[in-house]
Write a protein that holds these residues in place. Structure first.
Motif, PDB file in Angstrom:
ATOM      1  N   ALA A 346      52.986  -4.805   1.329  1.00 16.11           N
ATOM      2  CA  ALA A 346      54.126  -4.025   0.894  1.00 16.11           C
ATOM      3  C   ALA A 346      53.800  -3.739  -0.545  1.00 16.11           C
ATOM      4  N   GLN A 347      52.460  -3.449  -0.682  1.00 14.32           N
ATOM      5  CA  GLN A 347      51.910  -2.471  -1.771  1.00 14.32           C
ATOM      6  C   GLN A 347      51.421  -1.132  -1.421  1.00 14.32           C
ATOM      7  N   PRO A 348      51.869  -0.108  -2.037  1.00 13.81           N
ATOM      8  CA  PRO A 348      51.350   1.251  -2.185  1.00 13.81           C
ATOM      9  C   PRO A 348      50.178   1.323  -2.088  1.00 13.81           C
ATOM     10  N   ILE A 349      49.482   2.170  -1.144  1.00 17.03           N
ATOM     11  CA  ILE A 349      48.032   2.474  -1.025  1.00 17.03           C
ATOM     12  C   ILE A 349      47.802   3.848  -1.063  1.00 17.03           C
ATOM     13  N   ALA A 350      48.790   4.716  -0.646  1.00 16.16           N
ATOM     14  CA  ALA A 350      48.427   6.129  -0.546  1.00 16.16           C
ATOM     15  C   ALA A 350      49.729   6.912  -0.763  1.00 16.16           C
ATOM     16  N   GLU A 351      49.696   8.020  -1.303  1.00 15.77           N
ATOM     17  CA  GLU A 351      51.213   9.021  -1.426  1.00 15.77           C
ATOM     18  C   GLU A 351      50.798  10.220  -1.400  1.00 15.77           C
ATOM     19  N   ARG A 352      51.710  11.169  -0.881  1.00 12.03           N
ATOM     20  CA  ARG A 352      51.452  12.673  -0.663  1.00 12.03           C
ATOM     21  C   ARG A 352      52.902  13.337  -1.025  1.00 12.03           C
ATOM     22  N   LEU A 353      52.941  14.436  -1.448  1.00  9.83           N
ATOM     23  CA  LEU A 353      54.193  15.064  -1.803  1.00  9.83           C
ATOM     24  C   LEU A 353      54.106  16.302  -0.852  1.00  9.83           C
ATOM     25  N   VAL A 354      55.136  16.704  -0.179  1.00  9.39           N
ATOM     26  CA  VAL A 354      55.315  17.534   0.784  1.00  9.39           C
ATOM     27  C   VAL A 354      56.511  18.398   0.745  1.00  9.39           C
ATOM     28  N   PHE A 355      56.633  19.589   0.850  1.00 10.83           N
ATOM     29  CA  PHE A 355      57.803  20.333   0.731  1.00 10.83           C
ATOM     30  C   PHE A 355      58.613  20.689   2.067  1.00 10.83           C
ATOM     31  N   ASN A 356      59.654  20.612   1.989  1.00  3.32           N
ATOM     32  CA  ASN A 356      60.663  20.843   3.419  1.00  3.32           C
ATOM     33  C   ASN A 356      61.544  22.051   3.313  1.00  3.32           C
ATOM     34  N   LYS A 357      61.466  23.022   4.169  1.00  5.76           N
ATOM     35  CA  LYS A 357      62.556  24.030   4.107  1.00  5.76           C
ATOM     36  C   LYS A 357      63.130  24.030   5.416  1.00  5.76           C
ATOM     37  N   ALA A 358      63.096  23.243   6.308  1.00  7.25           N
ATOM     38  CA  ALA A 358      63.702  23.049   7.447  1.00  7.25           C
ATOM     39  C   ALA A 358      65.126  22.761   7.088  1.00  7.25           C
ATOM     40  N   ILE A 359      65.485  22.011   5.902  1.00  7.26           N
ATOM     41  CA  ILE A 359      66.995  21.611   5.756  1.00  7.26           C
ATOM     42  C   ILE A 359      67.406  22.801   4.547  1.00  7.26           C
ATOM     43  N   ASN A 360      68.181  23.625   4.724  1.00  7.15           N
ATOM     44  CA  ASN A 360      68.771  24.803   3.998  1.00  7.15           C
ATOM     45  C   ASN A 360      69.917  24.218   3.235  1.00  7.15           C
ATOM     46  N   ILE A 361      69.830  24.245   1.891  1.00  6.57           N
ATOM     47  CA  ILE A 361      70.966  24.064   0.936  1.00  6.57           C
ATOM     48  C   ILE A 361      71.188  25.235   0.067  1.00  6.57           C
ATOM     49  N   LYS A 362      70.754  26.482   0.551  1.00  7.22           N
ATOM     50  CA  LYS A 362      70.968  27.628  -0.428  1.00  7.22           C
ATOM     51  C   LYS A 362      72.015  28.518   0.300  1.00  7.22           C
ATOM     52  N   GLY A 363      72.972  28.700  -0.415  1.00  9.97           N
ATOM     53  CA  GLY A 363      74.213  29.475   0.185  1.00  9.97           C
ATOM     54  C   GLY A 363      73.976  31.078  -0.190  1.00  9.97           C
ATOM     55  N   SER A 364      74.776  31.959   0.248  1.00  8.95           N
ATOM     56  CA  SER A 364      74.410  33.415   0.063  1.00  8.95           C
ATOM     57  C   SER A 364      75.088  33.942  -1.158  1.00  8.95           C
ATOM     58  N   ILE A 365      75.030  35.172  -1.724  1.00  9.47           N
ATOM     59  CA  ILE A 365      75.615  35.595  -2.757  1.00  9.47           C
ATOM     60  C   ILE A 365      75.660  37.336  -2.223  1.00  9.47           C
ATOM     61  N   ASP A 366      76.744  37.865  -1.925  1.00 14.12           N
ATOM     62  CA  ASP A 366      76.927  39.174  -1.696  1.00 14.12           C
ATOM     63  C   ASP A 366      77.763  39.824  -2.609  1.00 14.12           C
ATOM     64  N   PHE A 367      77.412  41.114  -3.024  1.00 17.62           N
ATOM     65  CA  PHE A 367      78.592  41.870  -3.601  1.00 17.62           C
ATOM     66  C   PHE A 367      78.399  43.403  -3.537  1.00 17.62           C
TER      67      PHE A 367
END
Length: 809
Positions: A346-367
């Motif tokens: 249970a000791q960490p031996i490797a790690e990698r950061l990734v970016f996920n755009k599949a989950i959208n938390i951005k709303g829309s602003i229209d004017f």
């Protein structure tokens, strides 16, 4: 291979659902119940990890109305305080510290803001005589100070002046850029194909474009690379045993720098991730034959997580030198995710950061907008990520389209998805989120390659350590009081304290406890307001009562570290101040309003590095004693031993007390502080290391100038049962006003430096609608509208749009 999710670990009611998905993906799975491998990692990894993040992590983002300002202007801003785990506005904290520092890192002004529903707004005025340069805006809560893996919000703001402009230059023009390489996953293993991220950084902290190549000991070129404008790039290489390789980086006008490649490990596991396919993420774990003989048939755990959320766990045995699996981005978190691999212990031996755009938390602003008499009427519409109307709290900045003040590098959207989870400074984070094409995803992946390990310490987490909570959520101000019997000189338990503050609409009473103490908590106190507290017996009589009072304050920094490799040179361009200003330029002579006399002028112990405060009638009542003044204004810690001897620590590297100079002569600390009265002091200067005192200044110095004439300020503390405090409370709310410019709207400088409108309080209703209007000079035909915001459910809003008033209306 066993695939398990967080829901399977904690929610048995949905376990069957995920088992069905698991069996489809991995036909070898037959059961999960009572699996000793699962139990091991649940106990040693998942449980301590979730416990480490049990406490709320607050995050602050500040939206300013411009990215650069002219001296004489106001920095209008809105602060968003949100829960980093869910991106929800926080309700626990109601006190926010917002600070402005000069180019040398010295505090200019600090404001305490009242936070309601996770938002607050105010402004800083930039004095006309401030020098041009890069200033720092910083914001944080007291609670954020508990977490060393969390940084305060910082933003660099460029300030211009009508004097000759100062451009940043490097102090050491010959200093070469810094070149760093980062093996993917953290390990470079002999015989394993490894991708490296490369980062080329100038001495001023900015990245730079560069080309380069990797050569072996025979000078054979093994690989080439190219970095982008932010100095980020990548290359892939397989080690050649013990052969030492070199990285040769070329940049600028024929300059180059050479560094050695890290030597590969004899044994280890490499982690590689392909995140450029939007529908699936490919994870590969590789090793050489020497490693396989040791890890074969031993369990490993692959954890997908972010800031306390565990999204997926994959348990597997190493059966070959290459093992791979697919991850579904829809089962991961939005934005940054961490893929961490743990060994059988249970000791960490490797790690990698990734970016996920599949989950959208951005709303829309229209004017929509239309002219209404001499104003522009805006109708704003907001919707959540599923395009349903939503309530949102927004801020709007409106600038001329030709402005130089829209060079923003980040946004609330980038802060939530990207910046919170990364270490250090990221140049132009907004760049990586502007589009979702292949090139932008590739550049973002290179950024994450250079991040290395997550900023928190896995060894501490797996050992069961949790952050020590020394700093509380601040909900208003707190005043502690104590009653003492003047004749018996001991605490008087049978006492009542009454607090009066007409400016804050407060009349409160509380009884003392058995030790004669009490507290007034959760007070809303305005800045520079007075609070008077009376001590009496239970019948309301004040006889024999002496009161001690203390406003609970935090020990905050008055200096910060800024990039010391940057200095400023004079440019030949003279800009016209759009505000007119107090500065009059006559050929090479600058005439300014006369400054007040410096109390330390001519003092031989005074230095340029002194931090000073002048005692005035306005701030006199803020301090109960000289020791209290040092604590509030300079974060100086004082203590007394059993004999009453005083020691003071100014934050110097040594533990001794500073030298005390009063009117040019050295004094004994204890003796002077015992008899000193605040009203007798004109000014105090603090220096953490005073070279003018030689070795006597190694612990710093306290330089005091006393008054030549007594003052007749009324002191309520002469009445021992009364105490009046001048409070540095919540900054008063301020309403945006359009500055009065001396330039005409049709001029180029007006359109570069003027602000048209700022509204930090646009709240859409349940139908997602809001309206507001503002004046626009008829000469301005194009505007830039920049809006940011957040909703209570964590939807984030951002838009930066240009509109044409001739063609769009």
């Amino acid at each position: 291979m066993i695939f398990i999710t967080l829901h399977e670990i904690y929610l048995t009611s949905v376990k069957i659902k995920y088992l069905i998905i698991t069996i489809v993906l991995f036909a070898s799975v037959t059961a999960l119940a009572d699996d000793p491998i699962v139990d091991l990692f649940k106990l040693k990894v998942v449980k301590p990890y979730t416990q480490y993040f049990e406490q709320t992590r607050e995050r602050v983002y500040v939206h300013t109305n411009r990215s650069e300002y002219f001296a004489g202007d106001n920095i209008w801003f809105k602060a968003y305080v949100y829960d980093a785990l869910y991106a929800h506005p926080v309700n626990e904290t109601s006190k926010l510290y917002v600070e402005l520092f000069n180019p040398l890192g010295k505090l200019i002004e600090r404001k305490i803001l009242f936070v309601r529903n996770g938002v607050s707004n105010n402004s800083f005025h930039i004095e006309e005589d401030l020098e041009a340069g890069e200033y720092t805006l910083r914001a944080y809560t007291n609670w954020m100070r508990n977490f060393k893996d969390q940084s305060f919000y910082r933003q660099t703001i460029k300030v211009l002046n009508s004097d000759l402009q100062k451009k940043p230059i490097l102090k050491n023009q010959k200093e070469l850029p810094d070149v760093q390489v980062f093996p993917e996953g953290g390990s470079f293993v002999e015989g394993v194909k490894t991708r490296f991220g490369i980062k080329v950084t100038l001495p001023d902290g900015h990245g730079t474009q560069a080309t380069g190549f990797i050569v072996n000991s025979k000078n054979d070129t093994l690989q080439t690379f190219l970095t982008n404008v932010f100095g980020l790039g990548d290359f892939t290489i397989t080690s050649e045993g013990n052969d030492s390789c070199r990285i040769i980086t070329q940049f600028g006008k024929g300059e180059q720098k050479e560094i050695g490649m890290p030597m590969p490990q004899k044994k280890g596991i490499g982690l590689a991730v392909n995140n450029l396919n939007e529908s699936k993420l490919i994870v590969e774990l590789s090793c050489n034959e020497a490693t396989l003989s040791e890890v074969k048939d031993k369990p490993l755990c692959l954890l997908v997580h972010n800031n306390g959320n565990v999204y997926q766990c994959i348990y597997f045995n190493f059966n070959s030198t290459l093992n791979s699996c697919f991850l579904n981005p829809k089962l991961m978190g939005p934005g940054i995710n961490y893929i961490t691999v743990f060994n059988a212990d249970a000791q960490p031996i490797a790690e990698r950061l990734v970016f996920n755009k599949a989950i959208n938390i951005k709303g829309s602003i229209d004017f929509k907008y239309q002219l209404a008499n001499d104003s522009l009427l805006f109708e704003v519409s907001t919707a959540d990520s599923s395009q349903k109307p939503a309530i949102a709290n927004l801020s709007f900045s409106v600038l001329p389209a030709k402005t130089t003040g829209n060079k923003f590098k980040t946004s609330l959207y980038a802060d939530v998805l990207l910046l919170y989870s990364l270490k250090g400074t990221v140049e132009s984070p907004e760049y990586y989120l502007e589009s979702n094409d292949y090139e932008r995803r590739y550049q973002l992946d290179n950024l994450l390659l250079t991040q290395g390990w997550r900023r928190y310490n896995w060894q501490e987490i797996t050992a069961g350590s949790t952050p020590k909570l020394r700093y509380a959520f601040e909900s208003g101000f707190e005043i502690n009081v104590k009653a003492i019997n003047a004749f018996k000189n001991k605490a008087e338990a049978k006492s009542t304290f009454t607090l009066f503050s007409p400016e804050n609409n407060l009349i409160l009473a509380v009884e003392a406890d058995s030790s004669g103490k009490a507290s007034f908590k959760k007070l809303y106190l305005k800045d520079s307001s007075n609070v008077t507290i009376n001590a009496s017996n239970l019948e309301g009589k004040v006889k024999n009562r002496v009161i001690e009072t203390q406003i609970v304050t935090q020990h905050l920094d008055s200096t910060i570290i800024v990039n010391s490799s940057r200095s400023f040179q004079t440019d030949s361009v003279i800009l016209q101040n759009p505000f007119g200003g107090k500065t009059i330029k006559l050929k090479e002579v600058v005439v300014k309003a006369q400054k007040k006399k410096d109390p330390f002028e001519g003092n031989i112990f005074s230095t340029m590095d002194d931090r000073t405060i002048t005692i005035t009638k306005e701030n006199y009542f803020l301090y109960n004693s000289l020791e209290n003044l040092l604590l509030i204004e300079f974060n100086a810690f004082t203590a007394r031993d059993g004999d009453g001897n005083l020691t003071i620590n100014l934050g110097a590297s040594t533990s001794g007390s500073p030298a005390l100079i009063v009117d040019g002569f050295t004094e004994n600390l204890t003796s002077y502080f015992d008899r000193a009265r605040i009203e007798d002091i004109e000014a105090i200067a603090i220096n953490r290391f005073n070279p003018k005192l030689g070795m006597n200044g190694s612990n710093g110095s306290i330089n005091i100038i006393t008054r030549k004439e007594p003052v007749d300020w009324w002191d309520s503390n002469n009445y021992s049962h009364l105490s009046t405090l001048l409070v540095k409370g919540y900054a008063a709310p301020v309403q945006f006003f359009q500055p009065k410019y001396v330039l005409k709207p049709e001029t180029t400088d007006y359109q570069k430096y003027a602000s048209v409108y700022w509204n930090p309080n646009v709240q859409t209703d349940s139908k997602g609608k809001a309206t507001f209007k503002f004046m626009v000079p008829k000469e301005i035909k194009e505007l830039i509208i920049r809006s940011e915001g957040i909703s209570q459910n964590g939807t984030v809003y951002f838009v930066d749009r240009k509109i044409n008033l001739d063609t769009d209306l």
